[in-house]
Write a protein that holds these residues in place. Sequence first.
Motif, PDB file in Angstrom:
ATOM      1  N   ARG A  61       0.845  -1.205   0.000  1.00 61.46           N
ATOM      2  CA  ARG A  61       0.000   0.000   0.000  1.00 61.46           C
ATOM      3  C   ARG A  61       0.880   1.256   0.000  1.00 61.46           C
ATOM      4  O   ARG A  61       0.588   2.235  -0.691  1.00 61.46           O
ATOM      5  CB  ARG A  61      -0.947  -0.014   1.205  1.00 61.46           C
ATOM      6  CG  ARG A  61      -2.167  -0.913   1.020  1.00 61.46           C
ATOM      7  CD  ARG A  61      -3.177  -0.751   2.145  1.00 61.46           C
ATOM      8  NE  ARG A  61      -2.651  -1.251   3.412  1.00 61.46           N
ATOM      9  CZ  ARG A  61      -2.800  -2.501   3.853  1.00 61.46           C
ATOM     10  NH1 ARG A  61      -3.465  -3.383   3.123  1.00 61.46           N
ATOM     11  NH2 ARG A  61      -2.311  -2.863   5.013  1.00 61.46           N
ATOM     12  N   ILE A  62       1.976   1.210   0.758  1.00 61.75           N
ATOM     13  CA  ILE A  62       2.896   2.357   0.778  1.00 61.75           C
ATOM     14  C   ILE A  62       3.620   2.476  -0.554  1.00 61.75           C
ATOM     15  O   ILE A  62       3.867   3.591  -1.041  1.00 61.75           O
ATOM     16  CB  ILE A  62       3.894   2.230   1.948  1.00 61.75           C
ATOM     17  CG1 ILE A  62       3.154   2.364   3.284  1.00 61.75           C
ATOM     18  CG2 ILE A  62       4.992   3.284   1.850  1.00 61.75           C
ATOM     19  CD1 ILE A  62       4.009   2.081   4.505  1.00 61.75           C
ATOM     20  N   ARG A  63       3.961   1.358  -1.163  1.00 64.45           N
ATOM     21  CA  ARG A  63       4.591   1.414  -2.495  1.00 64.45           C
ATOM     22  C   ARG A  63       3.664   2.133  -3.475  1.00 64.45           C
ATOM     23  O   ARG A  63       4.110   2.978  -4.261  1.00 64.45           O
ATOM     24  CB  ARG A  63       4.920   0.001  -2.991  1.00 64.45           C
ATOM     25  CG  ARG A  63       5.606   0.002  -4.378  1.00 64.45           C
ATOM     26  CD  ARG A  63       5.851  -1.413  -4.879  1.00 64.45           C
ATOM     27  NE  ARG A  63       6.241  -1.379  -6.282  1.00 64.45           N
ATOM     28  CZ  ARG A  63       7.472  -1.581  -6.740  1.00 64.45           C
ATOM     29  NH1 ARG A  63       8.461  -1.823  -5.901  1.00 64.45           N
ATOM     30  NH2 ARG A  63       7.736  -1.517  -8.033  1.00 64.45           N
ATOM     31  N   HIS A  64       2.386   1.790  -3.440  1.00 62.64           N
ATOM     32  CA  HIS A  64       1.431   2.468  -4.314  1.00 62.64           C
ATOM     33  C   HIS A  64       1.402   3.968  -4.022  1.00 62.64           C
ATOM     34  O   HIS A  64       1.424   4.794  -4.951  1.00 62.64           O
ATOM     35  CB  HIS A  64       0.024   1.903  -4.125  1.00 62.64           C
ATOM     36  CG  HIS A  64      -1.044   2.809  -4.636  1.00 62.64           C
ATOM     37  ND1 HIS A  64      -1.342   2.941  -5.974  1.00 62.64           N
ATOM     38  CD2 HIS A  64      -1.846   3.700  -3.993  1.00 62.64           C
ATOM     39  CE1 HIS A  64      -2.294   3.849  -6.131  1.00 62.64           C
ATOM     40  NE2 HIS A  64      -2.610   4.331  -4.949  1.00 62.64           N
ATOM     41  N   ALA A  65       1.323   4.334  -2.753  1.00 61.83           N
ATOM     42  CA  ALA A  65       1.252   5.756  -2.398  1.00 61.83           C
ATOM     43  C   ALA A  65       2.512   6.489  -2.829  1.00 61.83           C
ATOM     44  O   ALA A  65       2.448   7.644  -3.279  1.00 61.83           O
ATOM     45  CB  ALA A  65       1.045   5.904  -0.891  1.00 61.83           C
ATOM     46  N   THR A  66       3.662   5.837  -2.717  1.00 63.76           N
ATOM     47  CA  THR A  66       4.923   6.445  -3.150  1.00 63.76           C
ATOM     48  C   THR A  66       4.910   6.689  -4.650  1.00 63.76           C
ATOM     49  O   THR A  66       5.319   7.754  -5.132  1.00 63.76           O
ATOM     50  CB  THR A  66       6.111   5.540  -2.761  1.00 63.76           C
ATOM     51  OG1 THR A  66       6.063   5.252  -1.354  1.00 63.76           O
ATOM     52  CG2 THR A  66       7.441   6.199  -3.091  1.00 63.76           C
ATOM     53  N   SER A  67       4.418   5.707  -5.399  1.00 63.60           N
ATOM     54  CA  SER A  67       4.309   5.842  -6.855  1.00 63.60           C
ATOM     55  C   SER A  67       3.345   6.964  -7.228  1.00 63.60           C
ATOM     56  O   SER A  67       3.642   7.816  -8.085  1.00 63.60           O
ATOM     57  CB  SER A  67       3.835   4.518  -7.455  1.00 63.60           C
ATOM     58  OG  SER A  67       3.545   4.650  -8.830  1.00 63.60           O
ATOM     59  N   PHE A  68       2.182   6.984  -6.575  1.00 65.93           N
ATOM     60  CA  PHE A  68       1.187   8.006  -6.880  1.00 65.93           C
ATOM     61  C   PHE A  68       1.727   9.396  -6.565  1.00 65.93           C
ATOM     62  O   PHE A  68       1.503  10.350  -7.325  1.00 65.93           O
ATOM     63  CB  PHE A  68      -0.098   7.751  -6.094  1.00 65.93           C
ATOM     64  CG  PHE A  68      -1.208   8.703  -6.447  1.00 65.93           C
ATOM     65  CD1 PHE A  68      -2.004   8.475  -7.552  1.00 65.93           C
ATOM     66  CD2 PHE A  68      -1.431   9.846  -5.691  1.00 65.93           C
ATOM     67  CE1 PHE A  68      -3.019   9.364  -7.889  1.00 65.93           C
ATOM     68  CE2 PHE A  68      -2.435  10.734  -6.025  1.00 65.93           C
ATOM     69  CZ  PHE A  68      -3.235  10.500  -7.129  1.00 65.93           C
ATOM     70  N   ALA A  69       2.450   9.522  -5.451  1.00 69.51           N
ATOM     71  CA  ALA A  69       3.021  10.817  -5.076  1.00 69.51           C
ATOM     72  C   ALA A  69       3.973  11.329  -6.146  1.00 69.51           C
ATOM     73  O   ALA A  69       4.008  12.528  -6.454  1.00 69.51           O
ATOM     74  CB  ALA A  69       3.747  10.696  -3.736  1.00 69.51           C
ATOM     75  N   ILE A  70       4.749  10.426  -6.730  1.00 69.77           N
ATOM     76  CA  ILE A  70       5.706  10.805  -7.776  1.00 69.77           C
ATOM     77  C   ILE A  70       4.972  11.355  -8.997  1.00 69.77           C
ATOM     78  O   ILE A  70       5.293  12.437  -9.503  1.00 69.77           O
ATOM     79  CB  ILE A  70       6.595   9.600  -8.137  1.00 69.77           C
ATOM     80  CG1 ILE A  70       7.559   9.298  -6.984  1.00 69.77           C
ATOM     81  CG2 ILE A  70       7.363   9.857  -9.441  1.00 69.77           C
ATOM     82  CD1 ILE A  70       8.257   7.962  -7.091  1.00 69.77           C
ATOM     83  N   HIS A  71       3.984  10.618  -9.483  1.00 67.53           N
ATOM     84  CA  HIS A  71       3.217  11.087 -10.641  1.00 67.53           C
ATOM     85  C   HIS A  71       2.502  12.400 -10.315  1.00 67.53           C
ATOM     86  O   HIS A  71       2.442  13.315 -11.149  1.00 67.53           O
ATOM     87  CB  HIS A  71       2.205  10.026 -11.064  1.00 67.53           C
ATOM     88  CG  HIS A  71       2.801   8.857 -11.785  1.00 67.53           C
ATOM     89  ND1 HIS A  71       3.370   8.961 -13.039  1.00 67.53           N
ATOM     90  CD2 HIS A  71       2.926   7.553 -11.427  1.00 67.53           C
ATOM     91  CE1 HIS A  71       3.810   7.770 -13.425  1.00 67.53           C
ATOM     92  NE2 HIS A  71       3.553   6.906 -12.467  1.00 67.53           N
ATOM     93  N   ASN A  72       1.952  12.485  -9.116  1.00 67.73           N
ATOM     94  CA  ASN A  72       1.219  13.681  -8.712  1.00 67.73           C
ATOM     95  C   ASN A  72       2.140  14.902  -8.674  1.00 67.73           C
ATOM     96  O   ASN A  72       1.773  15.996  -9.118  1.00 67.73           O
ATOM     97  CB  ASN A  72       0.596  13.448  -7.331  1.00 67.73           C
ATOM     98  CG  ASN A  72      -0.769  14.084  -7.190  1.00 67.73           C
ATOM     99  OD1 ASN A  72      -1.548  14.096  -8.142  1.00 67.73           O
ATOM    100  ND2 ASN A  72      -1.063  14.618  -6.022  1.00 67.73           N
TER     101      ASN A  72
END
Length: 479
Positions: free
Chosen positions: A135-146
């Motif tokens: 779940r944190i990996r996903h949030a880290t990825s989303f933060a980068i794109h965002n």
Amino acid sequence: MKRIEIKQLLAASNFGDKVQVKGWVKAFRQNRFIQINDGSTLNNIQAVIDFENEEEALIKRITTGAAVAVTGVLEESQGKGQKFDLIVSKIEILGDADPDEVSKTVMQPKKHSLEFLREQAHLRFRTNLFGAIFRIRHATSFAIHNYFNERGYYHIATPIITGSDAEGAGEMFRVSTLDPQNPPLTEDHKIDWSEDFFGKETNLTVSGQLEAELAAMALGKVYTFGPTFRAENSNTARHLAEFWMVEPEVAFNDLTDNMDLAEDFLSYICKYVMENCADDIQFLNDRELKEDQSKPQAERNEMSLIERLNFVINNDFERITYTEAIDLLRNSKPYKKKKFKYPVEWGTDLQSEHERYLVEKHFKKPVIISDYPASFKAFYMRLNDDGKTVAAMDILFPGIGEIIGGSQREERYDTLVEKCKAFNIPEEEMWWYLDTRKFGTAPHAGFGLGFERMVMFTTGMSNIRDVIPFPRTPKKAEF
């Protein structure tokens, strides 16, 4: 009835609501209390059934790992640690889980070693630990794109199959359709790559940087986020054969701009994860503190996971040159007492022990080191006026060491041609890269962030194999 996710239920439901949840049984106690998790959150919902109202055959099927659909009414929980109990009016077994089989897997509710969990990577998602990590990996990825989207960057998909070695290391996986038993040969008995699918020797990419530079020189601000591959025979906690890289490239940026961007970018990611994954971060933080208690003092973390994330968010990064770093290290107590394993000399690359000393002991904040010797940096980095160093920068984090590497790129055509010669890179192979320096060349800069290194930092995990779903390492490609 429409299913509600447990995360939503716990955040927005009220006593008396009739709801349906679907998930997997984490535990079943006293033939009455079922702990159910659906992956949307670290937290479970406790479903309470009336044993006398259920068939014995159904009760026997409620086992750890079984998939269930449960309908009922929310009541205030009588137990500790949860707000709601779901009083069951209907339960359906969607998928059975044989207890004898479960007992052989990582789904058995007990502590397992990380090595054992890696052996069952197809099931380790079911554990609290890896649920939190991914779940944190996903949030880290989303933060980068965002982050990049909010700032007007364009995402560029760079090729996975390439004919160039961006890093010049030569550790690449070959891509070929030629018969390995009977490849076509040239007159001098070498493999005739002109007969291969692409008409030349090709490999899996080690970086999308070179192609991203081309896009930046037209679109201004771009970034790549894709898989990269290194055929490096390293069985360490920091290396993978297949991993993901984030690589922004920005026209008209110099080295200082590049450092500003990277510092802001890293702080943004850490802040986003802290704000959006609070339960998972707290779980991993507590786990790490417990693990540290069983370790010798010298092997324990200097700071907790939450402290390390705040360390990045709340501190301005220290900026020093490579030459200043060497001077600091040579004047340090560990150097004078000969506690460093690796030598500290101008012209040699810094090792993790040196980087962590600067971050964790000397400055006590993240550190950016710039202007490295040209001798051990890539051909595309801009040569400084001293002729000895290049406009490169590395960012060092606590517990990790180097997390970002970048540079101002060499925009001068003649200088880049000379650099290619010095690195034995044939001009005919890099003609397209050199060509951009002929048409409105301009200063530009960028960096590379190893995504799994970043996830190691945001989760506190110490082995890179535990932050990617299916790690690819030497002799390991089971899943």
